[in-house]
Design a protein around this motif. Sequence first.
Motif, PDB file in Angstrom:
ATOM      1  N   ARG A  21       0.753  -1.422  -0.020  1.00 14.09           N
ATOM      2  CA  ARG A  21      -0.113  -0.026  -0.047  1.00 14.09           C
ATOM      3  C   ARG A  21       0.979   1.364   0.128  1.00 14.09           C
ATOM      4  NH1 ARG A  21      -3.083  -3.023   4.750  1.00 14.09           N
ATOM      5  NH2 ARG A  21      -5.079  -3.317   3.859  1.00 14.09           N
ATOM      6  N   PRO A  22       1.026   1.852  -1.237  1.00 16.31           N
ATOM      7  CA  PRO A  22       0.675   1.423  -2.532  1.00 16.31           C
ATOM      8  C   PRO A  22       1.831   0.899  -3.198  1.00 16.31           C
ATOM      9  CG  PRO A  22       1.390   3.676  -2.542  1.00 16.31           C
ATOM     10  CD  PRO A  22       1.571   3.206  -1.163  1.00 16.31           C
ATOM     11  N   LEU A  23       1.587   0.061  -4.395  1.00 16.27           N
ATOM     12  CA  LEU A  23       2.569  -0.557  -5.201  1.00 16.27           C
ATOM     13  C   LEU A  23       2.934   0.586  -6.110  1.00 16.27           C
ATOM     14  CD1 LEU A  23       4.361  -2.769  -6.163  1.00 16.27           C
ATOM     15  CD2 LEU A  23       2.562  -3.479  -7.557  1.00 16.27           C
ATOM     16  N   PHE A  24       2.131   1.344  -6.735  1.00 16.90           N
ATOM     17  CA  PHE A  24       2.138   2.388  -7.638  1.00 16.90           C
ATOM     18  C   PHE A  24       1.836   3.786  -7.022  1.00 16.90           C
ATOM     19  CE2 PHE A  24       1.381  -1.250 -10.632  1.00 16.90           C
ATOM     20  CZ  PHE A  24       2.702  -1.350 -11.204  1.00 16.90           C
ATOM     21  N   ASP A  25       2.505   4.667  -7.399  1.00 19.39           N
ATOM     22  CA  ASP A  25       2.150   6.027  -6.922  1.00 19.39           C
ATOM     23  C   ASP A  25       1.100   6.790  -7.602  1.00 19.39           C
ATOM     24  OD1 ASP A  25       3.342   7.060  -9.360  1.00 19.39           O
ATOM     25  OD2 ASP A  25       5.128   7.512  -8.085  1.00 19.39           O
ATOM     26  N   ALA A  26       0.736   7.958  -7.376  1.00 24.62           N
ATOM     27  CA  ALA A  26      -0.746   8.426  -7.730  1.00 24.62           C
ATOM     28  C   ALA A  26      -0.337   9.045  -9.254  1.00 24.62           C
ATOM     29  CB  ALA A  26      -0.742   9.990  -7.265  1.00 24.62           C
ATOM     30  N   ALA A  27       0.805   9.169  -9.828  1.00 24.98           N
ATOM     31  CA  ALA A  27       0.937   9.535 -11.032  1.00 24.98           C
ATOM     32  C   ALA A  27       1.036   8.565 -11.961  1.00 24.98           C
ATOM     33  CB  ALA A  27       2.438  10.024 -11.405  1.00 24.98           C
ATOM     34  N   ARG A  28       1.452   7.439 -11.415  1.00 24.55           N
ATOM     35  CA  ARG A  28       1.414   6.184 -12.373  1.00 24.55           C
ATOM     36  C   ARG A  28      -0.137   5.520 -12.245  1.00 24.55           C
ATOM     37  NH1 ARG A  28       4.619   1.504 -13.879  1.00 24.55           N
ATOM     38  NH2 ARG A  28       3.376   0.960 -15.910  1.00 24.55           N
ATOM     39  N   ILE A  29      -0.947   5.432 -11.626  1.00 25.10           N
ATOM     40  CA  ILE A  29      -2.215   5.376 -11.177  1.00 25.10           C
ATOM     41  C   ILE A  29      -3.109   5.949 -12.536  1.00 25.10           C
ATOM     42  CG2 ILE A  29      -4.235   5.009  -9.910  1.00 25.10           C
ATOM     43  CD1 ILE A  29      -2.683   2.633  -9.421  1.00 25.10           C
ATOM     44  N   ALA A  30      -2.735   7.504 -12.332  1.00 22.12           N
ATOM     45  CA  ALA A  30      -3.340   8.261 -13.320  1.00 22.12           C
ATOM     46  C   ALA A  30      -2.982   7.744 -14.635  1.00 22.12           C
ATOM     47  CB  ALA A  30      -2.940   9.853 -13.052  1.00 22.12           C
ATOM     48  N   GLU A  31      -1.857   7.445 -14.783  1.00 25.45           N
ATOM     49  CA  GLU A  31      -1.327   6.884 -16.170  1.00 25.45           C
ATOM     50  C   GLU A  31      -2.026   5.676 -16.660  1.00 25.45           C
ATOM     51  OE1 GLU A  31       2.876   6.703 -17.446  1.00 25.45           O
ATOM     52  OE2 GLU A  31       2.322   4.386 -17.431  1.00 25.45           O
ATOM     53  N   ILE A  32      -2.145   4.854 -15.801  1.00 25.41           N
ATOM     54  CA  ILE A  32      -2.953   3.558 -16.011  1.00 25.41           C
ATOM     55  C   ILE A  32      -4.463   3.802 -16.379  1.00 25.41           C
ATOM     56  CG2 ILE A  32      -3.526   1.216 -15.127  1.00 25.41           C
ATOM     57  CD1 ILE A  32      -0.784   1.336 -13.595  1.00 25.41           C
TER      58      ILE A  32
END
Length: 254
Positions: A21-32
């Motif tokens: 928690r988390p594996l990916f940060d906010a910027a990567r989740i926005a990209e996904i």
Amino acid sequence: MTPDLDTLASDFRRDGYLAVRPLFDAARIAEINQELERYIAEVMPMMPPEEVYFEDRADRGTLKQMQKLGEYDAYFRDLFETGPVRDLATAALGEEAVPKNLQYFNKPAGIGQPTPPHQDGYYFHLTPCRAVTGWLALEPVDEENGCIHYVRGSHRAEGFRPHGRSNVLGFSQGITDFGTPGDTAGTVAFAGGAGTFLLHDARTVHWAGPNRSPTRSRRALGFVYFGASARVDEAAKAAYQARLNAELKAGDKI
């Protein structure tokens, strides 16, 4: 973040699951999420109907599930086959993690159905049952919109619990004797923010509630990896899939 693979693998062996928690940060989740919107608009219309599920097929806003994203798109194939998710799967399995299926899951606001208690390995038809499923939250998840629950240590039991027809789209079989004192005592719920990543053994009992939120969806990606030592009973798998597709078509779900 860079997870401590040894510690997480130890958690996995003990509990039947691990959490980052988390594996990916906010910027990567926005990209996904941005890439997912592109995929739904451009790629999904070309997918076979048996790989795209809707709560109501007449309403395209009720998209519930998509299968095999990595087979149709380079961005999602890379996410699936390289990087931290596959590294975690390999560490948990203790052998090469072979990518098998990248899925999209959603519980649409107000109508998302519960996910019945089940064990993924029951669907996989593997010998030995060496497989894991990862789950990446693409937005905040909690009890209201249907977070995942695990039964700690349930992966250590011999064989599978009895399963029967669930009538839940995307999860055709559910455990028929669920609700024992051990189930209740061992249950752990996993609420979390966007970027939360869970990974569980194919034998781990798990489920999720319905989406009771009138406004929030519950979008996630599911990553299925088989251990290199696992072998599929292809005849049993094909027969199961044929029955399932016939039932979904009869119910106008695909």
